[in-house]
Design an enzyme around this catalytic site. Structure first.
Site, PDB file in Angstrom:
ATOM      1  N   PHE A 191      -1.568  14.973  -3.560  1.00  0.00           N
ATOM      2  CA  PHE A 191      -0.533  14.344  -2.755  1.00  0.00           C
ATOM      3  C   PHE A 191      -0.902  14.445  -1.298  1.00  0.00           C
ATOM      4  O   PHE A 191      -1.039  15.538  -0.776  1.00  0.00           O
ATOM      5  CB  PHE A 191       0.806  15.018  -3.009  1.00  0.00           C
ATOM      6  CG  PHE A 191       1.239  14.815  -4.418  1.00  0.00           C
ATOM      7  CD1 PHE A 191       1.964  13.705  -4.757  1.00  0.00           C
ATOM      8  CD2 PHE A 191       0.856  15.698  -5.407  1.00  0.00           C
ATOM      9  CE1 PHE A 191       2.322  13.478  -6.071  1.00  0.00           C
ATOM     10  CE2 PHE A 191       1.213  15.484  -6.721  1.00  0.00           C
ATOM     11  CZ  PHE A 191       1.949  14.373  -7.060  1.00  0.00           C
ATOM     12  N   ASP A 300       3.343   5.106  -2.553  1.00  0.00           N
ATOM     13  CA  ASP A 300       4.774   5.335  -2.753  1.00  0.00           C
ATOM     14  C   ASP A 300       5.544   4.578  -1.670  1.00  0.00           C
ATOM     15  O   ASP A 300       5.559   4.984  -0.507  1.00  0.00           O
ATOM     16  CB  ASP A 300       5.035   6.844  -2.679  1.00  0.00           C
ATOM     17  CG  ASP A 300       6.513   7.183  -2.769  1.00  0.00           C
ATOM     18  OD1 ASP A 300       7.367   6.300  -2.551  1.00  0.00           O
ATOM     19  OD2 ASP A 300       6.823   8.360  -3.044  1.00  0.00           O
ATOM     20  N   LYS A 331      15.413   2.532  -3.603  1.00  0.00           N
ATOM     21  CA  LYS A 331      16.204   2.363  -2.376  1.00  0.00           C
ATOM     22  C   LYS A 331      16.571   0.908  -2.071  1.00  0.00           C
ATOM     23  O   LYS A 331      17.338   0.315  -2.779  1.00  0.00           O
ATOM     24  CB  LYS A 331      15.467   3.009  -1.204  1.00  0.00           C
ATOM     25  CG  LYS A 331      15.441   4.556  -1.325  1.00  0.00           C
ATOM     26  CD  LYS A 331      14.951   5.184  -0.059  1.00  0.00           C
ATOM     27  CE  LYS A 331      14.835   6.682  -0.165  1.00  0.00           C
ATOM     28  NZ  LYS A 331      16.049   7.383   0.202  1.00  0.00           N
ATOM     29  N   THR A 355      16.391   5.951 -21.653  1.00  0.00           N
ATOM     30  CA  THR A 355      17.440   5.114 -22.233  1.00  0.00           C
ATOM     31  C   THR A 355      17.611   3.789 -21.486  1.00  0.00           C
ATOM     32  O   THR A 355      17.557   2.720 -22.071  1.00  0.00           O
ATOM     33  CB  THR A 355      18.790   5.851 -22.252  1.00  0.00           C
ATOM     34  OG1 THR A 355      18.626   7.033 -23.022  1.00  0.00           O
ATOM     35  CG2 THR A 355      19.891   4.995 -22.868  1.00  0.00           C
TER      36      THR A 355
END
Ligand SMILES: *[C@@H]1O[C@H](CO)[C@@H](O)[C@H](O)[C@H]1NC(C)=O
Ligand SMILES: *[C@@H]1O[C@H](CO)[C@@H](O)[C@H](O)[C@H]1NC(C)=O
Ligand SMILES: *[C@@H]1O[C@H](CO)[C@@H](O)[C@H](O)[C@H]1NC(C)=O
Length: 474
Positions: A191, A300, A331, A355
């Protein structure tokens, strides 16, 4: 303390700004009185301090049910419109934080209200499907009318998710699967930025990570540039070169520990960690490193995506032919999810699964948001409004160097540093009581995350208020 405030009306919708320097002190940012967002309010209106009595009462109530200590104040969303957030005490504030950067076209946008009033759309809002197994007939069509219309270059595959953190987590999974590992624990991601929401990886408040076990995943430093950029060209180049070296060193070091780096994760502007920017050249070279070592490149765009930097995706500024393998979003995009290259497709059903896998109602709203962005030229508006905001911040910085430094930004994605955490929080609290909602990030930065209908007019409104705050700050 003599100062003048002059409303300067230029015909039509133009907002003209002149900065007058009077009595060596205050900055007056002149603005047109005209508002060019028709459902917007015309300015902040404060009735109590914030949080007011009603908010405090509700805090007590909620705190009896859950820990509500993070709550700033309670809101009245029915009354909130455009760039203005109204609280339960009737205070109306110019909102430059927009629900942690997640309101694309302002509160109560008429186009979204209209969409919800169409009877044909009701069923999409009241019947939430398990999209992975029982999608509605128009699902693919709706993806084409929303997400695929704005897909980053080269990424025509998309999987939706319900939030930013699960978008990143599932994108990480997709990268590991692409590597086809039998034992995921011996593979890692590096990262370089740390995205909002993923507990193991975020630079978001240290307290988010307390007591939560995290992975041994390497973190390479994101460059910390010196400002103004034109005065520190050499230093900044060295800083970026150093960070890139660290990335390569980590890849080698982990390989020696028998851990393979499967991918590199970065934000175009490292947001939670303090709004850190890097040059386009830095990102190009980082992309080269991923190619050299065969790692995936995940960009990202949870916070930067959706137009606030002046391009739909912040990574478009880099000018790369092949900028990313995977791009995550949430967002302002209303729905979470990630775009990816064909070769990152999961190799079987249920491999990337939960789900809901997003929500068709959000895709419907996103399609309308994209219409509004195009119709009203909101990306260009963000570029222009951002210029006005940053010019004003640089000006304030020149006048109050002991309070403001490192003013920086792309589009309306602007920020500046304050001397320390205490001063930062005090400035945010004072601004709120004067009718402006601001957010913090990193250890002492203030960040701007307005909606896409934030115009020059709002920038000048803010600059006037904030200039007075700085002049009186003790
Ligand atoms: C929503 O309503 C509009 C306007 O009536 C219609 O064109 C559109 O197909 C509807 N969308 C869905 C998903 O039903
Ligand atoms: C926003 O875009 C509209 C439509 O192109 C234009 O008329 C207006 O001047 C722009 N405003 C700003 C602040 O760029
Ligand atoms: C924070 O900065 C302010 C303004 O420069 C200074 O007065 C104050 O002493 C600092 N506080 C701490 C805790 O360093």
């Amino acid at each position: 303390s003599a100062f003048l405030r002059i409303g300067y009306l230029f015909w039509g919708e133009f907002v003209i700004s002149l900065f007058l320097f009077l009595t060596g002190h205050r900055l007056i940012s002149q603005t047109a009185a005209k508002i060019d967002v028709d459902f917007d309010y015309d300015g902040p209106l404060m009735k109590t301090e914030v949080p007011g009595p009603r908010s405090r009462e509700l805090m007590k109530q909620l705190n009896g049910i859950q820990n509500a200590e993070a709550v700033h104040f309670f809101c009245n969303y029915q009354e909130s419109r455009g760039n203005y957030l109204v609280d339960v005490d009737g205070n109306r504030m110019l909102d430059l934080y927009s629900q942690i950067s997640s309101i694309p076209i302002g509160y109560s946008h008429p186009s979204l209200i209209k969409l919800l009033q169409q009877p044909q759309n009701l069923s999409t809002f009241i019947n939430r499907p398990a999209l992975g197994i029982l999608p509605p007939g128009n699902f693919a069509e709706k993806l084409k009318e929303s997400l695929l219309l704005v897909a980053p270059k080269g990424l025509q595959q998309v999987i939706t998710m319900s939030c930013g953190s699960c978008s990143n987590e599932n994108a990480f999974k997709a990268i590991f699967m692409w590597y086809r590992f039998s034992d995921i624990s011996s593979f890692v991601l590096i990262f370089v930025f740390l995205g909002l929401g993923c507990l193991a990886t975020t630079h978001s408040k240290a307290i988010h990570k307390l007591d939560i076990p995290s992975f041994d995943w390497p973190i390479a430093p994101f460059p910390r540039l010196k400002y103004p950029l034109e005065e520190f060209v050499k230093e900044n180049q060295q800083e970026e070169a150093h960070c890139l070296e660290e990335v390569e060193d980590l890849i080698v070091k982990y390989r020696k520990k028998k851990k393979i780096v499967a991918g590199i994760v970065i934000e175009p502007i490292q947001s939670e960690g303090g709004d850190n920017h890097a040059s386009d050249d830095f990102f190009r070279k980082l992309r080269d490193i991923t190619r050299k070592h065969g790692c995936a490149f995940l960009v990202d765009e949870v916070q930067t995506g959706g137009g606030c930097t002046g391009k739909f995706w912040a990574h478009e500024h880099w000018g790369l032919d092949d900028p990313a393998d995977v791009v995550t979003f949430s967002k302002k995009m209303m729905t979470g999810g990630f775009f990816h290259k064909e070769e990152f497709r999961p190799d079987g059903p249920y491999r990337i699964f939960n789900t809901w896998l997003g929500d068709p109602a959000k895709n419907l709203m996103l399609a309308e948001v994209i219409n509004v962005i195009k119709r009203e030229d909101l990306l260009n508006n963000a570029t222009n409004a951002g210029k006005a905001l940053l010019a004003g911040l640089l000006d304030l910085q020149a006048r109050y160097p002991h309070l403001i430094s490192r003013a920086r930004g792309r589009g309306t994605f602007c920020s500046f540093d304050t001397p320390n955490d205490t001063t930062r929080n005090k400035l945010i609290a004072i601004a709120r009581n004067k009718g402006v909602v601001l957010g913090g990030c990193g250890d002492r930065s203030i960040r701007f995350r307005p909606t896409l209908i934030f115009k020059d007019h709002h920038a000048h409104l803010f600059l006037n208020i904030f200039s007075d705050i700085l002049a009186d700050f003790k």
